[in-house]
Design an enzyme around this catalytic site. Structure first.
Site, mmCIF file in Angstrom:
data_model
loop_
_atom_site.group_PDB
_atom_site.id
_atom_site.type_symbol
_atom_site.label_atom_id
_atom_site.label_comp_id
_atom_site.label_asym_id
_atom_site.label_seq_id
_atom_site.Cartn_x
_atom_site.Cartn_y
_atom_site.Cartn_z
ATOM 1 N N GLN A 193 38.262 72.290 50.970
ATOM 2 C CA GLN A 193 39.170 71.229 50.522
ATOM 3 C C GLN A 193 38.397 69.906 50.536
ATOM 4 O O GLN A 193 38.253 69.261 51.564
ATOM 5 C CB GLN A 193 40.382 71.164 51.453
ATOM 6 C CG GLN A 193 41.093 72.503 51.621
ATOM 7 C CD GLN A 193 41.824 72.951 50.367
ATOM 8 O OE1 GLN A 193 42.793 72.320 49.942
ATOM 9 N NE2 GLN A 193 41.362 74.045 49.765
ATOM 10 N N GLY A 234 51.942 69.179 51.102
ATOM 11 C CA GLY A 234 50.824 70.058 50.805
ATOM 12 C C GLY A 234 49.755 69.402 49.949
ATOM 13 O O GLY A 234 49.908 68.289 49.435
ATOM 14 N N HIS A 235 48.651 70.139 49.772
ATOM 15 C CA HIS A 235 47.518 69.576 49.038
ATOM 16 C C HIS A 235 47.850 69.340 47.563
ATOM 17 O O HIS A 235 48.572 70.100 46.930
ATOM 18 C CB HIS A 235 46.268 70.458 49.184
ATOM 19 C CG HIS A 235 46.420 71.872 48.728
ATOM 20 N ND1 HIS A 235 45.447 72.816 48.923
ATOM 21 C CD2 HIS A 235 47.430 72.516 48.106
ATOM 22 C CE1 HIS A 235 45.842 73.972 48.424
ATOM 23 N NE2 HIS A 235 47.033 73.809 47.932
ATOM 24 N N ASN A 236 47.323 68.223 47.057
ATOM 25 C CA ASN A 236 47.466 67.805 45.665
ATOM 26 C C ASN A 236 48.886 67.394 45.271
ATOM 27 O O ASN A 236 49.156 67.148 44.092
ATOM 28 C CB ASN A 236 46.960 68.877 44.701
ATOM 29 C CG ASN A 236 45.448 69.054 44.770
ATOM 30 O OD1 ASN A 236 44.963 69.922 45.518
ATOM 31 N ND2 ASN A 236 44.718 68.245 44.036
#
Length: 257
Positions: A193, A234-236
């Site tokens: 990541q 969460g990511h993005n």
């Protein structure tokens, strides 16, 4: 606690005193346990009866109460928020606590306060008057704007960016790895990541919130957004401006405007 006259409070909140403006209060209180030296709030009509039945010597309300001096304001809830500012904890003194570790390459603005046992990585930039309470960990190349407040045991990982006047409550984590894995040979291979998190101005992030860094690019929290305790972003994910997220919400792979 410091005492204030009703006139002083009225000037602070933009109200007018009906009754004895010299009456002094020692602090705000809920109606059920207020004493004569306390100030109470009629923030909605349903609170008028409990306030009238209380021992409080003064009140803030939309209209004057018949039995006690009242600071009259058009928006009592907003006036309550401004009144509580008067009794909020004082800002700690500026400077770096002797137990904190600050990488020599980090840049600290004027009036910054670094608490006990903080760790500040290389290339970090911290804006003027920002406060880091004890145990905060800031990863390499993080940027934090002016007048921000990071409470105890906050972690901001490498490369993340916080705007001005950002508040992180205790235990919040900004920039933890997103949950990314690829099946390979019957196992799960971790996807690095390598993105970051960008937090806009005037954002507040609650206790034990986790905001994952992007896989590639940036997870984004828009300016003015307020995030309650125990939220996972969460990511993005991209959260827009002035959004409210209440406790235990989870956001994954979405845009919230």
């Amino acid at each position: 606690m410091r005492s204030y006259s009703l006139q002083e409070i009225a000037q602070h909140v933009g109200g007018q005193v009906a009754g004895d403006a010299t009456f002094t209060v020692t602090g705000p209180a809920n109606p059920e346990w207020a004493e004569f030296e306390h100030l109470v709030f009629v923030v909605e009509d349903k609170y008028r009866e409990p306030v009238m039945a209380s021992k409080a010597g003064a009140a803030i309300a939309k209209e004057a109460l018949p039995d006690r001096p009242t600071i009259v304001v058009p928006n009592p809830r907003l006036a309550m928020a401004k009144t509580l500012e008067l009794w909020a904890p004082a800002r700690p003194a500026s400077g770096v606590h002797p137990t904190a570790w600050v990488d020599p390459s980090a840049t600290l603005g004027e009036g910054v306060s670094i608490g006990a046992h903080c760790a500040i990585g290389s290339g970090v930039r911290i804006g003027d008057r920002t406060v880091l309470q004890p145990g905060v960990v800031i990863g390499d190349d993080v940027a934090i704007g002016e007048d921000s407040l990071l409470h105890a045991r906050v972690v901001v990982r490498e490369g993340c960016i916080l705007g001005q006047r950002v508040i992180l409550q205790p235990g919040a984590v900004v920039g933890s790895d997103g949950y990314g894995f690829v099946p390979s040979g019957g196992k799960h291979l971790k996807v690095p990541q390598i993105g970051n998190v960008i937090v806009g101005d005037d954002v507040e992030i609650g206790a034990n919130v986790t905001i994952d860094r992007a896989t590639i690019g940036s997870t984004q929290i828009g300016q003015g957004t307020k995030i309650d305790n125990l939220v996972h972003v969460g990511h993005n994910v991209v959260i827009g401006e002035n959004v409210l997220l209440v406790s235990q919400v989870g956001r994954a792979s979405c845009r919230e405007r």
